[in-house]
Design a protein around this motif. Structure first.
Motif: not given
Length: 324
Positions: A2, A5, A7-9, A11-12, A15
Motif C-alpha cells: 500500500k 500517503d 498528506e492523509q497521515v 491530517h489524521k 485531527s
C-alpha cells in the motif's frame, strides 16, 4: 504494498493526536514500564494500555516492542519520540513567550552558548535585538559543550546556539552563520608575563608552570598538546580543568606560576576585569570560528531573526577578528 500517503497521515495526526498522547509517549520511553507510567500519571495500567493502543492506532503502526525487559521503542517510535519532545519543548517556550509578552517584553529566547564567548558581546546583542520597538527581549542562557547544545537545539530545548563551527560539530538538521574567528592568547599574572617576555618563549619553562586548561579533546587543549609535542615535550597536565573565565582570571592573577591559553577576546576581558596580562606571543594557529546555529527547518520567529541580526552587527563592530 500500500502506498504511503503522507498528506492523509498528517491530517489524521492533526485531527486525532492530543498533548496527552505526546506525554504518554515520552513517559513510556523514559520508564519502559506501563505499570510505572500508570503510577507516575496517577492512573491505572489498563487505562495506560488503552491509551497506548489508541496512540498506535493513530500512527497505524507499533511504537514499542514488549518484552520481559520492558518497553523498547521501535524505529518509528524513536522518530515519534523525537518529534514529541520537540513539540513539548515548543509548548514550554510558548508559555515563556506569553509570560514575557504579558510582562511587557517582546519575547523570550533560550540561547545556548559554548565556553569562551565574550559576555560583553552577548550582552550588546541582547540589548540591540529590538532597538526601535520599545520592547526588550528576555533570555535564558544555557552554557555547555557544543555537542550537547546542538542536540538541545535539534530537540527544540534551545532556540539558537552560539558555538564553534568545527569539523567535529554535528550540523545535521542545522543551519549556521559564521560570525568571527578567534586567535589564541597566552595569559599570566603581570609579573610572570614580564618574566616570560624578557626572552624567547621557552617551552620547557612553560611545561614546568601550572596550566589551567579546558577539557581534553577540545580545540585549545588539542593545540596546546600539539605545541609541546612539537617541541619534543610531554604536554603538561593541567592543575585545573575549567572553562570558567572568572575562575581562570582569579587563579592566574594571584599566582606567579599559573598560565592559560584562551581566545583573544576573552583574554582582553580578563585583562580588563581581572588584571591578568597577555604574553606577546603569536601562535601559528587559529581556533575554530564562532558561529550562530539555528534549526534548518521550520519558520524562524521574529525574535530569533532580530537577535541574529543584532549579533551579526555587534560582531562586525566589536569582535576582535570579524569576518568581512
Amino acid at each position: 504494498m500500500k502506498r504511503f500517503d503522507a498528506e492523509q497521515v498528517a491530517h489524521k495526526l492533526a485531527s486525532r493526536l492530543r498533548i496527552r498522547h505526546l506525554t504518554l509517549l515520552l513517559r513510556i520511553h523514559e520508564y519502559g514500564s506501563l505499570t510505572r507510567v500508570a503510577e507516575i500519571m496517577a492512573t491505572s495500567q489498563p487505562a495506560v494500555t488503552k491509551a497506548l493502543l489508541e496512540l498506535e492506532d493513530i500512527f497505524g503502526a507499533q511504537l514499542f516492542e514488549r518484552s520481559v525487559r520492558g518497553m523498547t521503542a521501535t524505529p518509528l517510535g524513536l522518530l515519534a519520540i523525537a518529534r514529541a519532545e520537540a513539540m513539548i519543548h515548543d509548548l514550554e517556550h510558548l508559555a515563556r513567550d506569553m509570560e514575557a509578552s504579558l510582562s511587557g517584553y517582546a519575547a523570550h529566547l533560550h540561547i545556548g552558548v559554548v565556553p569562551f564567548v565574550s559576555g560583553k558581546l552577548l550582552s550588546a546583542a541582547i540589548q540591540r535585538t529590538f532597538p526601535d520597538g520599545g520592547k526588550r527581549l528576555t533570555v535564558t542562557i544555557h552554557e555547555g559543550a557544543s555537542d550537547q547544545l546542538l542536540q538541545q537545539l535539534r530537540d527544540h530545548t534551545l532556540d539558537l546556539v552560539i558555538g564553534q563551527a568545527s569539523a567535529e560539530a554535528d550540523t545535521k538538521e542545522l543551519a549556521f552563520e559564521v560570525l568571527y574567528s578567534q586567535q589564541p592568547r597566552l595569559i599570566a599574572s603581570r609579573r610572570l608575563a614580564a618574566q616570560l617576555t624578557r626572552h624567547k618563549l621557552d617551552w620547557q619553562q612553560l611545561n614546568d608552570l601550572d596550566w589551567i586548561l579546558g577539557a581534553p579533546q577540545t580545540p585549545i587543549r588539542d593545540q596546546v598538546s600539539a605545541l609541546f609535542l612539537g617541541a619534543g615535550l610531554i604536554p603538561p597536565a593541567p592543575i585545573v580543568e575549567s572553562y570558567s573565565s572568572k575562575l581562570i582570571g582569579e587563579m592566574i592573577v594571584d599566582s606567579d606560576s599559573a598560565v592559560s591559553i584562551v581566545p583573544a577576546d576573552i583574554a582582553d576581558e580578563l585583562v580588563r576585569v581581572a588584571g591578568v596580562a597577555i604574553v606577546p606571543y603569536r601562535f601559528a594557529w587559529s581556533l575554530p570560528p564562532v558561529a550562530l546555529f539555528s534549526r534548518a527547518e521550520g519558520r524562524k520567529r521574529e525574535a530569533e531573526t532580530m537577535f541574529a541580526r543584532a549579533l551579526h552587527l555587534v560582531c562586525q563592530q566589536t569582535a576582535p577578528y570579524p569576518l568581512p
